[in-house]
Design a protein around this motif. Structure first.
Motif, PDB file in Angstrom:
ATOM      1  N   ALA A 172     -30.027  -0.509  49.047  1.00 43.98           N
ATOM      2  CA  ALA A 172     -29.888  -0.681  50.499  1.00 43.98           C
ATOM      3  C   ALA A 172     -28.421  -0.879  50.894  1.00 43.98           C
ATOM      4  O   ALA A 172     -27.946  -0.267  51.850  1.00 43.98           O
ATOM      5  CB  ALA A 172     -30.734  -1.850  50.988  1.00 43.98           C
ATOM      6  N   GLY A 173     -27.702  -1.713  50.175  1.00 42.10           N
ATOM      7  CA  GLY A 173     -26.294  -1.942  50.493  1.00 42.10           C
ATOM      8  C   GLY A 173     -25.438  -0.706  50.308  1.00 42.10           C
ATOM      9  O   GLY A 173     -24.544  -0.434  51.111  1.00 42.10           O
ATOM     10  N   LEU A 193     -24.486  -6.494  56.475  1.00 43.49           N
ATOM     11  CA  LEU A 193     -25.515  -6.594  55.437  1.00 43.49           C
ATOM     12  C   LEU A 193     -26.179  -7.961  55.540  1.00 43.49           C
ATOM     13  O   LEU A 193     -25.513  -8.987  55.444  1.00 43.49           O
ATOM     14  CB  LEU A 193     -24.897  -6.409  54.051  1.00 43.49           C
ATOM     15  N   LEU A 243     -28.712 -10.497  53.886  1.00 45.60           N
ATOM     16  CA  LEU A 243     -29.368 -10.810  52.622  1.00 45.60           C
ATOM     17  C   LEU A 243     -30.441 -11.860  52.864  1.00 45.60           C
ATOM     18  O   LEU A 243     -30.147 -12.975  53.298  1.00 45.60           O
ATOM     19  CB  LEU A 243     -28.368 -11.327  51.595  1.00 45.60           C
ATOM     20  N   THR A 276     -34.363  -2.558  52.270  1.00 47.17           N
ATOM     21  CA  THR A 276     -34.720  -2.554  50.862  1.00 47.17           C
ATOM     22  C   THR A 276     -36.212  -2.289  50.667  1.00 47.17           C
ATOM     23  O   THR A 276     -36.996  -2.366  51.606  1.00 47.17           O
ATOM     24  CB  THR A 276     -34.295  -3.876  50.190  1.00 47.17           C
ATOM     25  N   GLU A 325     -31.352  -6.552  52.808  1.00 52.35           N
ATOM     26  CA  GLU A 325     -31.429  -6.576  51.353  1.00 52.35           C
ATOM     27  C   GLU A 325     -32.068  -7.878  50.888  1.00 52.35           C
ATOM     28  O   GLU A 325     -32.052  -8.878  51.612  1.00 52.35           O
ATOM     29  CB  GLU A 325     -29.997  -6.437  50.806  1.00 52.35           C
ATOM     30  N   SER A 343     -32.906  -7.503  44.690  1.00 51.67           N
ATOM     31  CA  SER A 343     -32.371  -6.147  44.813  1.00 51.67           C
ATOM     32  C   SER A 343     -30.850  -6.135  44.726  1.00 51.67           C
ATOM     33  O   SER A 343     -30.255  -5.276  44.071  1.00 51.67           O
ATOM     34  CB  SER A 343     -32.848  -5.541  46.134  1.00 51.67           C
ATOM     35  N   LEU A 344     -30.200  -7.114  45.361  1.00 52.83           N
ATOM     36  CA  LEU A 344     -28.739  -7.169  45.282  1.00 52.83           C
ATOM     37  C   LEU A 344     -28.272  -7.428  43.853  1.00 52.83           C
ATOM     38  O   LEU A 344     -27.262  -6.873  43.415  1.00 52.83           O
ATOM     39  CB  LEU A 344     -28.190  -8.242  46.229  1.00 52.83           C
TER      40      LEU A 344
END
Length: 196
Positions: free
Chosen positions: A49-50, A96, A98, A22, A71, A75-76
């Motif tokens: 990013a995801g 992923l 986080l 990210t 991430e 951002s998520l």
């Protein structure tokens, strides 16, 4: 655990993996810990990013090392649709990570919604295998466990708010970043078409 400490652990664990990172402080801090041709920094692309990691996971050889997305919670929240999309498409080679510090770390530390919305439960509800941690040792262990899972994997890491001091801005041209990542990916993995 501070973000830069988590990124140090992830840098050690992902030298053979394609890593989609990210934007903003996360990209800068990872580059300061260990820059690599296998890192695709998404500069000025918050929330993607995801999505990019999911698309990449669908494109590379499933037998290759997992695609790792890094991430942030802010951002998520910009693109939460990545969780049901990843759960539905279910690439077996996607992990992923986080890093949740509860704030928008690059824009004045305004709070995100993560104190009230459980992103790990959201990922699990969407079909991801999940683990959580708030320590560097836990991060290593959970990462190793999720590498053995088939289907999309989600590693929730609670980190402290705050950015590392003295980290230089990442001023590499995004086109150059994409070029070096694409070259590394073509040499390291079989891909359908990384430029599409």
């Amino acid at each position: 655990m501070k973000r830069i400490e988590a990124l140090g652990v992830l840098a050690d664990l992902t030298s053979r993996h394609p890593v989609v990172v990210t934007c903003a402080a996360t990209s800068r801090e990872l580059a300061s810990v260990r820059d690599g041709d296998n890192h695709l920094y998404l500069l000025d692309a918050m929330g993607l990013a995801g999505s990019v990691a999911t698309g990449l996971a669908l494109s590379v050889d499933p037998a290759a090392p997992k695609v790792v997305g890094i991430e942030g919670d802010g951002s998520l929240f910009m693109n939460p649709n990545v969780l049901p999309t990843g759960g539905y498409l279910a690439p077996g080679n996607l992990l992923l990570v986080l890093l949740d510090n509860g704030v928008y770390g690059s824009t004045g530390a305004l709070p995100t919604y993560s104190s009230k919305i459980d992103l790990e439960r959201l990922a699990a509800a969407a079909g991801w295998t999940t683990r959580s941690t708030d320590t560097t040792d836990g991060l290593r262990a959970a990462f190793g466990e999720l590498l053995t899972e088939t289907g999309p994997a989600f590693l929730y890491a609670r980190i402290e708010a705050g950015n590392a001091e003295g980290v230089e801005k990442l001023l590499i041209d995004p086109v150059a970043l994409t070029g070096r990542f694409t070259r590394w990916l073509r040499e390291a993995h079989t891909v359908a078409d990384v430029t599409a």
